[in-house]
Design an enzyme around this catalytic site. Structure first.
Site, mmCIF file in Angstrom:
data_model
loop_
_atom_site.group_PDB
_atom_site.id
_atom_site.type_symbol
_atom_site.label_atom_id
_atom_site.label_comp_id
_atom_site.label_asym_id
_atom_site.label_seq_id
_atom_site.Cartn_x
_atom_site.Cartn_y
_atom_site.Cartn_z
ATOM 1 N N ASN A 1 -10.296 -3.466 -3.478
ATOM 2 C CA ASN A 1 -9.766 -2.830 -2.269
ATOM 3 C C ASN A 1 -8.686 -1.848 -2.710
ATOM 4 O O ASN A 1 -7.584 -2.266 -3.058
ATOM 5 C CB ASN A 1 -9.191 -3.923 -1.343
ATOM 6 C CG ASN A 1 -8.495 -3.350 -0.128
ATOM 7 O OD1 ASN A 1 -8.578 -2.150 0.135
ATOM 8 N ND2 ASN A 1 -7.801 -4.202 0.619
ATOM 9 N N TRP A 2 -9.046 -0.574 -2.711
ATOM 10 C CA TRP A 2 -8.105 0.432 -3.221
ATOM 11 C C TRP A 2 -6.988 0.732 -2.211
ATOM 12 O O TRP A 2 -6.044 1.461 -2.525
ATOM 13 C CB TRP A 2 -8.842 1.734 -3.575
ATOM 14 C CG TRP A 2 -9.761 1.623 -4.773
ATOM 15 C CD1 TRP A 2 -9.995 0.499 -5.528
ATOM 16 C CD2 TRP A 2 -10.565 2.664 -5.340
ATOM 17 N NE1 TRP A 2 -10.896 0.790 -6.534
ATOM 18 C CE2 TRP A 2 -11.269 2.113 -6.443
ATOM 19 C CE3 TRP A 2 -10.779 4.008 -5.040
ATOM 20 C CZ2 TRP A 2 -12.153 2.860 -7.232
ATOM 21 C CZ3 TRP A 2 -11.664 4.756 -5.818
ATOM 22 C CH2 TRP A 2 -12.328 4.187 -6.900
ATOM 23 N N LYS A 3 -7.112 0.250 -1.001
ATOM 24 C CA LYS A 3 -6.136 0.494 0.071
ATOM 25 C C LYS A 3 -5.851 1.999 0.208
ATOM 26 O O LYS A 3 -6.726 2.812 -0.087
ATOM 27 C CB LYS A 3 -4.857 -0.319 -0.169
ATOM 28 C CG LYS A 3 -5.156 -1.805 -0.392
ATOM 29 C CD LYS A 3 -3.945 -2.663 -0.236
ATOM 30 C CE LYS A 3 -4.299 -4.106 -0.618
ATOM 31 N NZ LYS A 3 -3.213 -5.031 -0.358
ATOM 32 N N HIS B 1 -8.697 -7.808 7.469
ATOM 33 C CA HIS B 1 -7.682 -7.895 6.409
ATOM 34 C C HIS B 1 -6.322 -8.142 7.066
ATOM 35 O O HIS B 1 -6.032 -7.616 8.144
ATOM 36 C CB HIS B 1 -7.671 -6.594 5.600
ATOM 37 C CG HIS B 1 -6.844 -6.691 4.354
ATOM 38 N ND1 HIS B 1 -5.463 -6.614 4.385
ATOM 39 C CD2 HIS B 1 -7.187 -6.889 3.072
ATOM 40 C CE1 HIS B 1 -5.002 -6.748 3.147
ATOM 41 N NE2 HIS B 1 -6.033 -6.927 2.329
ATOM 42 N N GLU C 1 -3.461 -7.012 6.534
ATOM 43 C CA GLU C 1 -2.665 -5.811 6.834
ATOM 44 C C GLU C 1 -3.130 -5.184 8.142
ATOM 45 O O GLU C 1 -2.316 -4.708 8.939
ATOM 46 C CB GLU C 1 -2.756 -4.817 5.659
ATOM 47 C CG GLU C 1 -1.966 -5.328 4.463
ATOM 48 C CD GLU C 1 -2.439 -4.817 3.111
ATOM 49 O OE1 GLU C 1 -3.214 -3.842 3.048
ATOM 50 O OE2 GLU C 1 -2.031 -5.418 2.094
ATOM 51 N N GLU D 1 -7.814 -15.017 2.045
ATOM 52 C CA GLU D 1 -6.664 -14.295 1.508
ATOM 53 C C GLU D 1 -5.392 -14.837 2.154
ATOM 54 O O GLU D 1 -5.015 -14.399 3.250
ATOM 55 C CB GLU D 1 -6.793 -12.802 1.830
ATOM 56 C CG GLU D 1 -7.978 -12.133 1.163
ATOM 57 C CD GLU D 1 -7.680 -10.677 0.872
ATOM 58 O OE1 GLU D 1 -7.829 -10.277 -0.278
ATOM 59 O OE2 GLU D 1 -7.268 -9.952 1.785
ATOM 60 N N GLY E 1 -0.310 -8.971 -2.558
ATOM 61 C CA GLY E 1 0.640 -7.976 -3.052
ATOM 62 C C GLY E 1 2.006 -8.536 -3.405
ATOM 63 O O GLY E 1 2.954 -7.794 -3.606
ATOM 64 N N SER F 1 -3.191 -11.415 -5.142
ATOM 65 C CA SER F 1 -2.582 -11.309 -6.471
ATOM 66 C C SER F 1 -3.481 -11.831 -7.593
ATOM 67 O O SER F 1 -2.996 -12.445 -8.543
ATOM 68 C CB SER F 1 -1.215 -11.997 -6.487
ATOM 69 O OG SER F 1 -0.329 -11.351 -5.584
ATOM 70 N N GLY G 1 -6.752 -6.362 -4.817
ATOM 71 C CA GLY G 1 -5.980 -5.212 -4.361
ATOM 72 C C GLY G 1 -5.380 -4.457 -5.531
ATOM 73 O O GLY G 1 -6.058 -3.685 -6.208
ATOM 74 N N GLY G 2 -4.111 -4.716 -5.808
ATOM 75 C CA GLY G 2 -3.380 -3.968 -6.841
ATOM 76 C C GLY G 2 -4.117 -3.849 -8.174
ATOM 77 O O GLY G 2 -4.175 -2.760 -8.771
#
Ligand code: PEP
Length: 255
Positions: free
Chosen positions: A10-12, A102, A104, A173, A179, A217, A238-239
């Protein structure tokens, strides 16, 4: 063949054309090698760039083994919804997956359980596979409410999902792990994944065939221990999905 083993990046809202091109140029070959070896085990990798880059990334991935996914879609099929992107448009851009629910989006953009259900329905109509995210906040975990919270989120999604194999993916998640650098321990994650699988089964879904991903994470250093759990079928990353070396190592820990 068993259920899919899947890693989704997930490149966000990160990167630009040059960064997307550079990342893909590092990912395509090593992941093709893993996918060819992992064919028998139904190993899959997908990346989900921000909407403006879907066309470009889709073109680069066209002859690769990496699938394309989006991070959201509209709850309506088409029409006067300025700034929105429909599920049909995502299918037209050759997406396979769409991340929905998600945390967010739930926290910042009003994606309630009923909005998520509408978006799931739009994706299914367009032939896309929703990646349905569920997870509890830190306060909910500390209050011992995580099972109830996840079950409520999942039930709302299951009401619109087909009881068929390979039509959707679930991602657990925990919000407190996204994150933050805090990862659920493999045992904590496994406990929730087993609950999700038993809820799928109780609702009449082919639970043993449905992939349940862990996200929060995940890094190369913890991926193998998470993926070794019985009910963890891969990761939503993610990151670490923005760093080629990390993402490749995470994929390799699953494959
Ligand atoms: C995510 O946003 O889906 C996620 C899991 O992020 P991170 O890996 O950065 O925690």
């Amino acid at each position: 063949m068993g259920r899919p083993k899947l890693v989704v990046g997930n490149w966000k809202m990160n990167g630009d054309t040059a960064q997307a091109e550079a990342l893909l140029s590092l990912l395509i070959k090593p992941i093709a090698a893993m996918s060819n070896q992992g064919q028998a085990s139904n190993f899959q990798v997908a990346v989900c760039p921000a909407h403006p880059y879907l066309g470009l990334v889709g073109t680069r991935l066209a002859s690769s083994t990496i699938a394309l996914g989006a991070q959201n879609c509209a709850q309506s099929p088409s029409g006067a919804f300025t700034g929105e992107t429909s599920a049909a448009m995502l299918a037209d851009l050759k997406c396979t997956f769409v991340i929905l629910g998600h945390s967010e989006r739930r926290a910042l953009f009003g994606d309630t359980d009923s909005v998520v259900a509408l978006k799931i329905a739009r994706c299914l109509e367009a032939g896309l596979k929703p990646i349905v995210c569920v997870g509890e906040t830190l306060a909910e975990r500390e209050a011992g409410q995580f099972a109830q919270v996840i079950s409520t989120q999942l039930n709302a999604a299951l009401a619109v999902l087909p009881k068929e194999v390979n039509r959707f993916v679930v991602a657990y998640e925990p919000v407190w792990a996204i994150g933050t650098g805090k990862t659920a321990s493999p045992e904590q994650a496994q406990e929730v994944h087993a609950l999700i699988r038993s809820q799928l089964s109780a609702a009449g879904f082919p639970a043993q065939e449905i992939a349940i991903l862990y996200g929060g994470s995940v890094k190369s250093s913890n991926a193998a221990s998470l993926f070794s759990q019985t009910d963890i079928d891969g990761g939503l990353i993610g990151g670490a999905a923005l760093i080629a070396e990390e993402f490749i190592a995470i994929c390799s820990a699953l494959q």
